[in-house]
Motif scaffolding. Structure first.
Motif, PDB file in Angstrom:
ATOM      1  N   ASP A  44     -14.962   7.808  -4.285  1.00  0.00           N
ATOM      2  CA  ASP A  44     -14.300   6.789  -5.901  1.00  0.00           C
ATOM      3  C   ASP A  44     -14.973   7.279  -6.979  1.00  0.00           C
ATOM      4  N   ARG A  45     -16.681   7.535  -7.026  1.00  0.00           N
ATOM      5  CA  ARG A  45     -17.517   7.310  -7.817  1.00  0.00           C
ATOM      6  C   ARG A  45     -17.403   8.748  -8.284  1.00  0.00           C
ATOM      7  N   GLU A  46     -17.848   9.237  -7.546  1.00  0.00           N
ATOM      8  CA  GLU A  46     -17.697  10.977  -7.429  1.00  0.00           C
ATOM      9  C   GLU A  46     -16.212  11.135  -8.691  1.00  0.00           C
ATOM     10  N   ARG A  47     -14.974  11.407  -8.453  1.00  0.00           N
ATOM     11  CA  ARG A  47     -14.525  11.189  -9.461  1.00  0.00           C
ATOM     12  C   ARG A  47     -14.192  11.021 -10.985  1.00  0.00           C
ATOM     13  N   ILE A  48     -15.045   9.560 -10.740  1.00  0.00           N
ATOM     14  CA  ILE A  48     -14.866   8.626 -11.765  1.00  0.00           C
ATOM     15  C   ILE A  48     -16.044  10.011 -13.074  1.00  0.00           C
ATOM     16  N   ALA A  49     -17.256   9.879 -11.768  1.00  0.00           N
ATOM     17  CA  ALA A  49     -18.082  11.092 -12.546  1.00  0.00           C
ATOM     18  C   ALA A  49     -18.015  12.456 -13.501  1.00  0.00           C
ATOM     19  N   GLU A  50     -16.867  13.575 -12.530  1.00  0.00           N
ATOM     20  CA  GLU A  50     -16.006  14.358 -12.542  1.00  0.00           C
ATOM     21  C   GLU A  50     -15.362  14.224 -13.909  1.00  0.00           C
ATOM     22  N   LEU A  51     -14.539  13.205 -14.417  1.00  0.00           N
ATOM     23  CA  LEU A  51     -13.709  12.968 -15.671  1.00  0.00           C
ATOM     24  C   LEU A  51     -14.744  12.435 -16.637  1.00  0.00           C
ATOM     25  N   LEU A  52     -16.057  11.821 -16.444  1.00  0.00           N
ATOM     26  CA  LEU A  52     -16.900  11.882 -17.357  1.00  0.00           C
ATOM     27  C   LEU A  52     -18.160  13.077 -17.826  1.00  0.00           C
ATOM     28  N   ARG A  53     -17.919  13.937 -16.767  1.00  0.00           N
ATOM     29  CA  ARG A  53     -18.106  15.374 -17.451  1.00  0.00           C
ATOM     30  C   ARG A  53     -16.970  15.974 -18.421  1.00  0.00           C
ATOM     31  N   ASP A  54     -16.330  15.752 -17.758  1.00  0.00           N
ATOM     32  CA  ASP A  54     -15.141  16.533 -18.617  1.00  0.00           C
ATOM     33  C   ASP A  54     -14.925  16.098 -19.981  1.00  0.00           C
ATOM     34  N   ALA A  55     -15.028  15.252 -20.573  1.00  0.00           N
ATOM     35  CA  ALA A  55     -14.912  14.716 -21.942  1.00  0.00           C
ATOM     36  C   ALA A  55     -16.145  14.438 -22.616  1.00  0.00           C
ATOM     37  N   TYR A  56     -17.362  14.577 -22.035  1.00  0.00           N
ATOM     38  CA  TYR A  56     -19.038  15.009 -22.730  1.00  0.00           C
ATOM     39  C   TYR A  56     -18.076  16.335 -22.950  1.00  0.00           C
ATOM     40  N   ALA A  57     -17.986  17.251 -22.351  1.00  0.00           N
ATOM     41  CA  ALA A  57     -17.620  18.890 -22.256  1.00  0.00           C
ATOM     42  C   ALA A  57     -16.803  19.527 -23.826  1.00  0.00           C
ATOM     43  N   GLU A  58     -15.569  18.406 -23.913  1.00  0.00           N
ATOM     44  CA  GLU A  58     -14.886  18.399 -24.846  1.00  0.00           C
ATOM     45  C   GLU A  58     -15.145  17.889 -26.067  1.00  0.00           C
ATOM     46  N   GLY A  59     -16.297  17.174 -26.222  1.00  0.00           N
ATOM     47  CA  GLY A  59     -16.684  16.379 -27.390  1.00  0.00           C
ATOM     48  C   GLY A  59     -16.144  14.831 -27.794  1.00  0.00           C
ATOM     49  N   ARG A  60     -15.130  14.473 -26.090  1.00  0.00           N
ATOM     50  CA  ARG A  60     -14.812  12.896 -26.200  1.00  0.00           C
ATOM     51  C   ARG A  60     -16.328  12.240 -26.484  1.00  0.00           C
ATOM     52  N   LEU A  61     -17.007  12.309 -25.624  1.00  0.00           N
ATOM     53  CA  LEU A  61     -18.265  11.391 -25.702  1.00  0.00           C
ATOM     54  C   LEU A  61     -19.160  12.359 -26.114  1.00  0.00           C
TER      55      LEU A  61
END
Length: 233
Positions: A28-45
């Motif tokens: 579960d933790r890793e699933r959220i971490a992957e979403l956060l990495r994607d959001a950072y790569a897209e410039g959302r974070l």
């Protein structure tokens, strides 16, 4: 004859646990971490938000800790956690063709040292912004092809004295080098990734009577960081 008084039934001590209080798994933790990495790569974070949320994701104990981390991201609606009721029957085994979940990435020291021996860093591990490799009369192997990149840029500082350092990176990241070889060699096979969001790996340092070689490993692509830009799942 008087009837005996009916005693109230004792209440069960196994009260249902609220969803937000249920404990989370490493998957579960890793699933959220992957979403956060994607959001950072897209410039959302931005970088600070990404670092703060990644840390909170890996420190999360319950679903209530995880949910706020992606609540303001488009992918939030697609996040789901498997939480069967306590009295639910055991789920059927997954089909043989289903891909098993990836194991959590390891935390490792940012330094790799080998003196009169060898040391390696490979497999599924987390790499941050800085990494140091030192060897004297020995050898160091750093393999980033299965690593989880937690920074858009990784700087590897190499010191090789009468020894060698070997660095391998995925073929879809940018690789740059600025090392010096004295009675030795410092060879970095530079490349620029086609994806502008791909991480950058910089290898620098000194090879004295020794050597450093850094190059991409063909056929190995980074998926943890630029998964959406590459069009893979």
């Amino acid at each position: 004859m008087t009837k005996p008084e009916l005693q109230p039934k004792p209440q069960s001590s196994h009260a249902p646990v609220a969803e937000a209080e249920m404990r989370v798994s490493d998957a579960d933790r890793e699933r959220i971490a992957e979403l956060l990495r994607d959001a950072y790569a897209e410039g959302r974070l931005d970088a600070d938000e990404h670092a703060e949320r990644i840390g909170a994701a890996y420190a999360a104990k319950t679903f209530g800790d995880l949910v706020p981390l992606t609540r303001d991201l488009p992918a939030h609606r697609s996040v789901s956690f498997a939480k069967p009721p306590l009295d639910a029957p055991a789920p059927a085994p997954a089909p043989a063709a289903a891909r098993p979940p990836m194991p959590p990435a390891r935390h490792e020291s940012p330094s790799v040292v080998a003196i009169f021996g060898g040391a390696s860093r490979k497999g599924r591990w987390r790499v941050g912004a800085q990494l140091t490799a030192f060897t004297a009369f020995g050898g160091v192997e750093i393999d980033l092809t299965d690593a989880v990149f937690e920074s858009p840029e990784v700087e590897i500082t190499v010191t090789a004295i009468f020894g060698g350092v070997e660095v391998r990176v995925p073929e879809n990241v940018t690789l740059l080098g600025s090392g010096v070889g004295i009675f030795g060699g410092f060879d970095v096979r530079e490349q620029t990734a086609a994806d502008p969001y791909a991480p950058v790996v910089r290898v620098k340092g000194l090879a004295l009577f020794g050597g450093c070689e850094a190059k991409p490993r063909r056929g190995k692509k980074l998926k943890e960081w630029v998964r959406k830009q590459l069009g893979t799942d």
